[in-house]
Design a protein around this motif. Structure first.
Motif, PDB file in Angstrom:
ATOM      1  N   ASP A 770       0.667  -1.074   0.153  1.00 33.94           N
ATOM      2  CA  ASP A 770      -0.088   0.154  -0.021  1.00 33.94           C
ATOM      3  C   ASP A 770       0.699   1.334   0.012  1.00 33.94           C
ATOM      4  O   ASP A 770       0.674   2.256  -0.559  1.00 33.94           O
ATOM      5  N   ASP A 771       1.869   1.305   0.823  1.00 38.39           N
ATOM      6  CA  ASP A 771       2.960   2.406   0.982  1.00 38.39           C
ATOM      7  C   ASP A 771       3.554   2.833  -0.383  1.00 38.39           C
ATOM      8  O   ASP A 771       3.622   3.894  -0.889  1.00 38.39           O
ATOM      9  N   TYR A 772       4.128   1.518  -0.971  1.00 37.77           N
ATOM     10  CA  TYR A 772       4.831   1.562  -2.020  1.00 37.77           C
ATOM     11  C   TYR A 772       4.009   2.256  -3.276  1.00 37.77           C
ATOM     12  O   TYR A 772       4.442   3.202  -3.985  1.00 37.77           O
ATOM     13  N   ARG A 773       2.749   1.824  -3.206  1.00 40.91           N
ATOM     14  CA  ARG A 773       1.797   2.344  -4.389  1.00 40.91           C
ATOM     15  C   ARG A 773       1.448   3.636  -4.233  1.00 40.91           C
ATOM     16  O   ARG A 773       1.476   4.427  -5.193  1.00 40.91           O
ATOM     17  N   PHE A 774       0.893   4.085  -3.026  1.00 37.98           N
ATOM     18  CA  PHE A 774       0.663   5.276  -2.537  1.00 37.98           C
ATOM     19  C   PHE A 774       1.779   6.375  -2.941  1.00 37.98           C
ATOM     20  O   PHE A 774       1.627   7.408  -3.455  1.00 37.98           O
ATOM     21  N   SER A 775       2.986   5.934  -2.355  1.00 35.40           N
ATOM     22  CA  SER A 775       4.110   7.112  -2.573  1.00 35.40           C
ATOM     23  C   SER A 775       4.394   7.063  -3.929  1.00 35.40           C
ATOM     24  O   SER A 775       4.632   8.330  -4.486  1.00 35.40           O
ATOM     25  N   LYS A 776       4.394   6.170  -4.856  1.00 36.02           N
ATOM     26  CA  LYS A 776       4.797   6.262  -6.193  1.00 36.02           C
ATOM     27  C   LYS A 776       3.753   7.062  -6.966  1.00 36.02           C
ATOM     28  O   LYS A 776       4.011   8.010  -7.778  1.00 36.02           O
ATOM     29  N   ASP A 777       2.528   6.712  -6.478  1.00 30.95           N
ATOM     30  CA  ASP A 777       1.268   7.575  -7.560  1.00 30.95           C
ATOM     31  C   ASP A 777       1.273   9.000  -6.871  1.00 30.95           C
ATOM     32  O   ASP A 777       0.873   9.774  -7.714  1.00 30.95           O
ATOM     33  N   ASN A 778       1.704   9.092  -5.792  1.00 32.47           N
ATOM     34  CA  ASN A 778       1.730  10.770  -5.265  1.00 32.47           C
ATOM     35  C   ASN A 778       2.955  11.563  -5.082  1.00 32.47           C
ATOM     36  O   ASN A 778       3.094  12.633  -4.551  1.00 32.47           O
ATOM     37  N   ASN A 779       4.084  10.768  -5.498  1.00 30.34           N
ATOM     38  CA  ASN A 779       5.351  11.409  -5.673  1.00 30.34           C
ATOM     39  C   ASN A 779       5.933  11.926  -3.969  1.00 30.34           C
ATOM     40  O   ASN A 779       6.337  12.835  -4.067  1.00 30.34           O
ATOM     41  N   ILE A 780       5.649  10.974  -3.256  1.00 29.81           N
ATOM     42  CA  ILE A 780       6.033  11.320  -2.065  1.00 29.81           C
ATOM     43  C   ILE A 780       6.891  10.107  -1.278  1.00 29.81           C
ATOM     44  O   ILE A 780       6.668   8.974  -1.713  1.00 29.81           O
ATOM     45  N   SER A 781       7.492  10.218  -0.263  1.00 26.60           N
ATOM     46  CA  SER A 781       8.223   9.206   0.243  1.00 26.60           C
ATOM     47  C   SER A 781       7.482   7.875   0.984  1.00 26.60           C
ATOM     48  O   SER A 781       6.297   8.369   1.190  1.00 26.60           O
ATOM     49  N   MET A 782       7.760   6.831   1.134  1.00 29.40           N
ATOM     50  CA  MET A 782       7.207   5.712   1.827  1.00 29.40           C
ATOM     51  C   MET A 782       6.794   6.109   3.276  1.00 29.40           C
ATOM     52  O   MET A 782       5.675   5.967   3.533  1.00 29.40           O
ATOM     53  N   LYS A 783       7.705   6.852   4.056  1.00 26.48           N
ATOM     54  CA  LYS A 783       7.371   7.312   5.295  1.00 26.48           C
ATOM     55  C   LYS A 783       6.162   8.366   5.454  1.00 26.48           C
ATOM     56  O   LYS A 783       5.327   8.217   6.173  1.00 26.48           O
TER      57      LYS A 783
END
Length: 847
Positions: A770-783
């Motif tokens: 979930d974090d990997y996709r969300f960070s990738k889709d929104n150009n933010i870090s995993m944290k």
């Protein structure tokens, strides 16, 4: 200003503070003649003693000081003593320390016993001077009976600190310490001290002031400004403060979610529910001392607070508060039904190496002290630094003793009140604690009778109050942190491989690729849809574990900072997949090579040396010293695992990091600026409260096991009826309801341990995906992705628990973007567990 601190027998300190520069209190008319008479007597005293500054002293003291002095048991005694201290300070360019005897005071009575008094005075003290003095006593673990500080202001001010100690306390070292402290801190020390005070003040405000108070809002704004500075890459300086780094990353995510400027929401998420401070009676060499203890609860909207207990000589309330803040988000990110808590006892376990009975007594007292603020339904401690199985066993005995006393009081066998730890508990309070902290119906006399008289039932009820126990625990808890860290690395490698950012060491077939795709599709939504069974079959997991992961990881270079529990555990886990451990660092230094021998390293780490530094097999380079070995983070590798120190990676070295994955085994190994830099470099950072979160997840499973055993005993043995899961239902995370129930129905053994571990695997895989996709889709870090997920989950639970009016006011001021992001959390099954009327609440908010 000035202050008086009176320490009661229970360890509670009553502090009266006089603000510097305020106007004098009005002096009653009937005291004026006595004050004038006392001043005349003091002038004569000054003349007889040839005091050059006596009159100046008398002219500068405030009227309330005089009022207090003239109504004292012995009028004029303190003022004359202070005149002499003032004289010595005015004639000296450094700190003046005077030791003498004083009469012991208890309340308004005086005993014939003496105390030891240290009077410390200095001319023109820096604002932080008295704090530094008190910290010197704290550093030496010296317990004070009471202390007073008086600031005599004038053209030249004088600060006088009077500290009262038990007569047997050795003051040689503390006096040396005090004399070595400079009157005015050097510029660097002053800056650090001012920063520390600023952060301490913010934490104190967030733990003690009401959110409606202006001072609370000012503290949040002050914190926000510190966070902006703390993430500004154009500023070279870093504070390297764990709490500040954590909140800085939190603010970044809050900004993304559209709530960082919403004072009402930030107040809900940043404030602490409780910060309990107390003293624990400790026996050392037949002398009784009081050691400070703490228990912080940050947010329990989603369930009982959860967090370890540190037993260490450097434990401080601000550290405890910072860690409890992070536990809120760690629990929320893994979706276990806990909130954030943390505790500690300022004690060095090494001091009790040859005094096992004293150690047992001290830890039992600690257990009794935190007993009334913890409990299976309110706050569940665990072990942490300095608190292993033995210490947890001692705390458990303290909990049992206190619970028995509570039951006897509530049942009516003990009459009146009872002292539990440092608190006096009434019958009404005992019943309230049983109900709110232990989920015990105090009106059920059969339950209270069993709790008062039945050792087996007493053990069962106490068991769920603390996790990580040597007995009544679960085997899956052992090594869980390292195992979860390994799962997070496996799934991160999987996602990078599927995105073409990781090269496998051996060819991956199309069928194997499909299996990796299936693993990457394990997310929160899919777990809810199929909560009754794992998404990966046992056969599929065997193929991944034994064939595919070794192909992805064979010979990949791994560097590990830290050879303790987490570091050793992750090396054991990754070695199964054929990785090449090229560097390991710990307190002794660093060793480098190829395929470093794990068995040899574990022998050295668990032996007298407690370090890998003298390992020889396949070692090509050796760097003695912890500071020198810290360069391990700059070694070129495929996976870097900082599993030891906070701020191992900062702005100073983040640009030099040369790895594909940073897996944070320790708390706060990357500063906020380092997180920004690593993300800009394309390094995948598995952030700390995901990477090392499996330990608390396993603790959650242990807690469920203990609650199940207790509720089953209550049904089958005490009430003589069939057990149902009805009472336990509210404690079970809904994504795994059926799976968890199936496990609980079986006795702990190899099968249940394996099943608990598969649950941990699925939780970690879903978090990473979930974090990997969300960070990738929104150009933010995993944290940032992890913080967004966890803060929206906690905000949902917090809003649900507010009354309709409060909730409506806050909701009306939310951005539409935030409301949209909150929608799936209100539709999550967890929301239904938190409120039976969830459909009414959703209709109220979303229509």
């Amino acid at each position: 200003g000035s202050f008086d601190a009176e320490y009661t027998k229970s360890g509670v300190s009553v502090v009266s503070i006089t603000k510097s520069g305020r106007s004098d209190f009005k002096v009653p008319n009937e005291l004026w003649s006595d004050i004038k008479k006392m001043l005349k007597d003091c002038e004569q005293f000054s003349f007889e003693k040839s005091l050059k500054h006596g009159v100046t002293f008398l002219n500068n003291i405030q009227l309330d000081y005089l009022s207090e002095e003239v109504t004292a048991h012995s009028p004029g005694v303190r003022i004359k003593r202070h005149m002499e201290y003032y004289e010595k300070a005015m004639e000296s360019n450094s700190i003046v320390v005077i030791e003498d005897e004083a009469q012991k005071k208890i309340g308004d009575l005086k005993e014939n016993l003496n105390e030891k008094r240290l009077a410390i005075s200095v001319k023109n003290p820096h604002p932080t001077w008295v704090i530094n003095m008190l910290k010197a006593f704290e550093f030496r673990d010296i317990s004070m009976n009471r202390c007073y500080y008086d600031l005599i202001e004038g053209d030249d001010s004088v600060g006088i600190l009077s500290v009262y100690l038990e007569p047997e306390i050795d003051t040689v070292q503390i006096k040396d310490d005090l004399h070595s402290l400079t009157k005015v801190p050097q510029e660097k020390n002053r800056e650090e001290s001012e920063f520390k005070q600023r952060v301490d003040g913010i934490i104190r405000a967030l733990t003690t002031i009401s959110p409606t108070d202006e001072g609370f809002k000012d503290s949040i704004e002050n914190l926000r400004n510190l966070c902006i500075e703390n993430s500004d890459l154009s500023v070279v300086k870093e504070y390297n403060n764990f709490y500040l780094n954590s909140v800085t990353d939190f603010f970044k995510a809050a900004d993304f979610a559209g709530i960082s400027r919403n004072m009402d929401v930030m107040s809900l998420l940043l404030k602490y529910e409780d910060l309990d401070e107390f003293f624990v009676s400790c026996r050392e060499d037949d002398k009784l001392t009081n050691k400070p203890g703490f228990r912080a609860k940050h947010n329990s909207a989603r369930g009982p607070s959860k967090g370890g207990l540190r037993i260490d000589s450097i434990v401080r309330y601000d550290e405890v508060a910072a860690l409890s803040f992070m536990m809120t988000w760690k629990c929320a990110r893994s979706r276990i039904l806990f909130g954030g808590g943390k505790g500690g006892l300022k004690l060095n376990p090494a001091d009790f190496k040859d005094k096992k009975m004293d150690f047992f007594e001290t830890l039992s007292n600690f257990g009794r002290s935190i007993f009334t603020v913890t409990g299976p339904a309110k706050d569940v401690p665990a072990g942490d630094v300095g608190c292993g199985g033995t210490e947890i066993g001692h705390l458990f005995e303290g909990f049992k003793s206190a619970l028995r006393d509570l039951a006897l009081l509530a049942y009516g066998i003990k009459k009146g009140v009872s002292q539990i730890g440092n608190k006096i508990i009434s019958v009404e309070e005992a019943r309230s604690i049983l109900y709110n902290n232990f989920d015990i119906d105090y009106l059920d006399s059969s339950i209270l009778k069993e709790l008062s008289t039945n050792e087996e039932y007493l053990n069962l009820v106490t068991a769920a109050q603390i996790t990580g126990k040597p007995k009544m625990g679960i085997a899956a808890r052992t090594g869980a942190t390292g195992r979860g860290l390994c799962y997070s690395i496996l799934q991160s490698v999987t996602n990078l491989f599927l995105d073409g950012k990781w090269e496998s060491s051996q060819p991956i077939s199309s069928d194997e690729n499909q299996l990796l795709l299936k693993a990457s599709e394990i997310n929160e939504e899919s777990l809810i849809e199929s909560e009754a069974s794992p998404l990966l079959t046992r056969a599929e997991w065997e193929i991944l574990h034994k064939i595919i992961y070794p192909k992805l990881l064979l010979s990949k270079r791994v560097a590990v900072q830290g050879s303790g529990k987490v570091g050793s555990s992750i090396m054991k886990e990754l070695t199964k997949y054929g990785v090449n451990i090229i560097a390991v660092a710990d307190a002794g230094g660093m060793i480098c090579g190829h395929n470093l021998n794990l068995d040899e390293m574990l022998v050295k780490v668990n032996g007298p040396e407690r370090s890998v530094i003298n390992c020889t097999q396949n070692v090509t380079r050796r760097v003695p010293g912890a500071k020198e070995g810290a360069e391990i983070v700059e070694i070129e590798c495929d996976i870097l695992i900082p599993a030891a120190l906070e701020n191992a990676i900062t702005q100073n070295n983040a640009y030099k990091i040369n790895t594909k994955i940073v897996a944070c085994g320790s708390n706060g190994p990357c500063s906020s600026k380092a997180e920004l830099i690593l993300n800009s470099k394309g390094v995948l950072v598995i952030y700390d409260f995901l990477a090392n979160g499996a330990g608390v997840t396993a603790s959650y499973f242990e807690w469920l096991r203990n609650l199940y055993d207790r509720f089953k005993y209550e049904a089958n043995v005490i009430r003589r009826e069939d057990f149902t899961f009805e009472k336990l239902e509210k404690y079970i995370m809904p994504e795994f309801n059926e799976r968890i129930k199936r496990i609980l129905l079986e006795d702990e053994g190899e099968w249940t341990t394996n099943e608990w571990n598969l649950l941990i695997r699925d939780i970690v895989f879903s978090e990473i995906n979930d974090d990997y996709r969300f960070s990738k889709d929104n150009n933010i870090s995993m944290k940032s992705a992890g913080f967004v997920n966890s803060m929206l989950r906690v905000l949902t639970a917090t809003l649900i628990k507010l009354d309709t009016k409060q909730r409506g006011v806050i909701w009306s001021n939310l951005e539409e973007k935030t409301k949209t992001m909150l929608f799936p959390y209100f539709n999550h099954p967890e929301a239904g567990q938190l409120a039976e009327n969830i459909e009414v609440i959703k209709k109220e908010l979303f229509t």
